[in-house]
Scaffold this motif. Structure first.
Motif, mmCIF file in Angstrom:
data_model
loop_
_atom_site.group_PDB
_atom_site.id
_atom_site.type_symbol
_atom_site.label_atom_id
_atom_site.label_comp_id
_atom_site.label_asym_id
_atom_site.label_seq_id
_atom_site.Cartn_x
_atom_site.Cartn_y
_atom_site.Cartn_z
ATOM 1 N N LEU A 1 122.697 13.686 4.707
ATOM 2 C CA LEU A 1 121.241 13.512 4.723
ATOM 3 C C LEU A 1 120.675 13.712 6.131
ATOM 4 O O LEU A 1 119.624 14.336 6.306
ATOM 5 C CB LEU A 1 120.860 12.124 4.195
ATOM 6 C CG LEU A 1 120.941 11.939 2.692
ATOM 7 C CD1 LEU A 1 120.845 10.461 2.335
ATOM 8 C CD2 LEU A 1 119.853 12.728 1.995
ATOM 9 N N ILE A 2 121.361 13.188 7.130
ATOM 10 C CA ILE A 2 120.918 13.346 8.518
ATOM 11 C C ILE A 2 120.926 14.825 8.904
ATOM 12 O O ILE A 2 119.964 15.332 9.477
ATOM 13 C CB ILE A 2 121.787 12.500 9.474
ATOM 14 C CG1 ILE A 2 121.528 11.008 9.250
ATOM 15 C CG2 ILE A 2 121.512 12.883 10.928
ATOM 16 C CD1 ILE A 2 122.528 10.088 9.929
ATOM 17 N N GLU A 3 121.997 15.528 8.567
ATOM 18 C CA GLU A 3 122.088 16.956 8.913
ATOM 19 C C GLU A 3 121.000 17.760 8.211
ATOM 20 O O GLU A 3 120.373 18.623 8.809
ATOM 21 C CB GLU A 3 123.477 17.505 8.582
ATOM 22 C CG GLU A 3 124.557 16.984 9.503
ATOM 23 C CD GLU A 3 124.237 17.170 10.982
ATOM 24 O OE1 GLU A 3 123.885 18.284 11.398
ATOM 25 O OE2 GLU A 3 124.339 16.177 11.737
ATOM 26 N N ALA B 1 118.173 5.458 4.231
ATOM 27 C CA ALA B 1 118.077 4.628 3.027
ATOM 28 C C ALA B 1 117.309 5.389 1.958
ATOM 29 O O ALA B 1 116.225 5.923 2.219
ATOM 30 C CB ALA B 1 117.362 3.311 3.331
ATOM 31 N N ASN B 2 117.869 5.455 0.750
ATOM 32 C CA ASN B 2 117.181 6.046 -0.402
ATOM 33 C C ASN B 2 116.645 7.446 -0.137
ATOM 34 O O ASN B 2 115.476 7.729 -0.392
ATOM 35 C CB ASN B 2 116.046 5.143 -0.885
ATOM 36 C CG ASN B 2 116.535 3.789 -1.302
ATOM 37 O OD1 ASN B 2 117.608 3.664 -1.891
ATOM 38 N ND2 ASN B 2 115.785 2.754 -0.982
ATOM 39 N N ILE C 1 109.975 9.244 13.205
ATOM 40 C CA ILE C 1 109.797 10.376 12.309
ATOM 41 C C ILE C 1 110.542 10.039 11.034
ATOM 42 O O ILE C 1 111.733 9.711 11.062
ATOM 43 C CB ILE C 1 110.360 11.682 12.905
ATOM 44 C CG1 ILE C 1 109.644 12.042 14.203
ATOM 45 C CG2 ILE C 1 110.246 12.815 11.890
ATOM 46 C CD1 ILE C 1 110.282 13.209 14.940
ATOM 47 N N LEU C 2 109.842 10.114 9.892
ATOM 48 C CA LEU C 2 110.462 9.880 8.594
ATOM 49 C C LEU C 2 110.605 11.212 7.878
ATOM 50 O O LEU C 2 109.657 11.987 7.806
ATOM 51 C CB LEU C 2 109.594 8.961 7.728
ATOM 52 C CG LEU C 2 109.489 7.510 8.169
ATOM 53 C CD1 LEU C 2 108.474 6.774 7.318
ATOM 54 C CD2 LEU C 2 110.831 6.836 8.065
ATOM 55 N N VAL C 3 111.787 11.461 7.343
ATOM 56 C CA VAL C 3 112.040 12.669 6.570
ATOM 57 C C VAL C 3 112.527 12.234 5.202
ATOM 58 O O VAL C 3 113.532 11.530 5.089
ATOM 59 C CB VAL C 3 113.104 13.570 7.247
ATOM 60 C CG1 VAL C 3 113.373 14.794 6.393
ATOM 61 C CG2 VAL C 3 112.666 13.966 8.649
ATOM 62 N N THR C 4 111.805 12.640 4.160
ATOM 63 C CA THR C 4 112.212 12.354 2.793
ATOM 64 C C THR C 4 112.883 13.594 2.241
ATOM 65 O O THR C 4 112.280 14.665 2.217
ATOM 66 C CB THR C 4 110.999 11.977 1.921
ATOM 67 O OG1 THR C 4 110.353 10.847 2.513
ATOM 68 C CG2 THR C 4 111.432 11.634 0.509
ATOM 69 N N VAL C 5 114.116 13.445 1.806
ATOM 70 C CA VAL C 5 114.889 14.564 1.295
ATOM 71 C C VAL C 5 114.847 14.518 -0.226
ATOM 72 O O VAL C 5 115.371 13.589 -0.826
ATOM 73 C CB VAL C 5 116.350 14.515 1.801
ATOM 74 C CG1 VAL C 5 117.146 15.684 1.249
ATOM 75 C CG2 VAL C 5 116.388 14.487 3.319
ATOM 76 N N VAL D 1 123.764 13.516 -4.964
ATOM 77 C CA VAL D 1 123.989 12.403 -4.053
ATOM 78 C C VAL D 1 124.613 12.943 -2.769
ATOM 79 O O VAL D 1 125.644 13.618 -2.803
ATOM 80 C CB VAL D 1 124.916 11.342 -4.702
ATOM 81 C CG1 VAL D 1 125.206 10.225 -3.729
ATOM 82 C CG2 VAL D 1 124.284 10.813 -5.970
ATOM 83 N N LEU D 2 123.961 12.655 -1.660
ATOM 84 C CA LEU D 2 124.472 13.091 -0.361
ATOM 85 C C LEU D 2 124.877 11.873 0.451
ATOM 86 O O LEU D 2 124.269 10.804 0.337
ATOM 87 C CB LEU D 2 123.406 13.869 0.409
ATOM 88 C CG LEU D 2 122.914 15.181 -0.197
ATOM 89 C CD1 LEU D 2 121.828 15.790 0.675
ATOM 90 C CD2 LEU D 2 124.048 16.162 -0.368
#
Length: 155
Positions: free
Chosen positions: A38-40, A9-10, A23-27, A32-33
């Motif tokens: 985004l997962i990759e 999300a976002n 685990i949170l990853v902010t990209v 826009v992906l």
């Protein structure tokens, strides 16, 4: 950690694991992906983070960053400025490396949109707000031009 669920999300990817571990990853991605992209990208970021500055034979000597090593990165892209704060790096060289990597990503994204970006691309500020690193789009242009002028045998 065994990942049981992935929530996107976002531009934030949350890997939810057993026992409540998350685990949170902010990209910080200007384009826009899709959730899959985004997962990759998040998986790659986690791999880089796991390897960041650690050598097998020196792993016992790994330094834990203290509060003085916290930075805020500012990204300038397509007339917008985004900030990501609370980032911890082991040293100033790592901050500069991240600024360069991020600026190169912004440069590639702009070129893919048919734009020629100008001005500063990424800058880092320390806890006091002082700018400690800056990468300009013109720096990237010069580096690319120098590579283009080198004979193929040197590349």
């Amino acid at each position: 950690m065994e990942v049981l669920e992935i929530v996107v999300a976002n531009n934030v990817v949350e890997f939810r694991g057993e026992g409540g571990d998350n685990i949170l990853v902010t990209v910080a991605q200007p384009a826009v992906l899709s959730p899959k992209e985004l997962i990759e990208k998040s998986k790659i970021m986690l791999l880089h983070a796991a390897k960041f500055g650690v050598e097998e034979e020196n792993s016992g000597e790994q330094r834990i960053a203290d509060a003085g090593d916290e930075y805020r990165l500012e990204y300038h892209d397509n007339g917008e400025i985004r900030e990501v704060g609370g980032l911890v790096f082991p040293d100033l060289d790592a901050v500069r490396d991240e600024c360069r990597r991020s600026a190169e990503d912004l440069w590639k994204d702009a070129l893919s949109r048919g734009e020629a970006p100008v001005g500063w691309a990424v800058r880092a500020r320390d806890r006091r707000g002082d700018i400690v690193a800056t990468v300009d789009f013109s720096d990237l242009q010069r580096a690319a031009a120098e590579l283009d002028q080198r004979p193929q045998s040197e590349i």
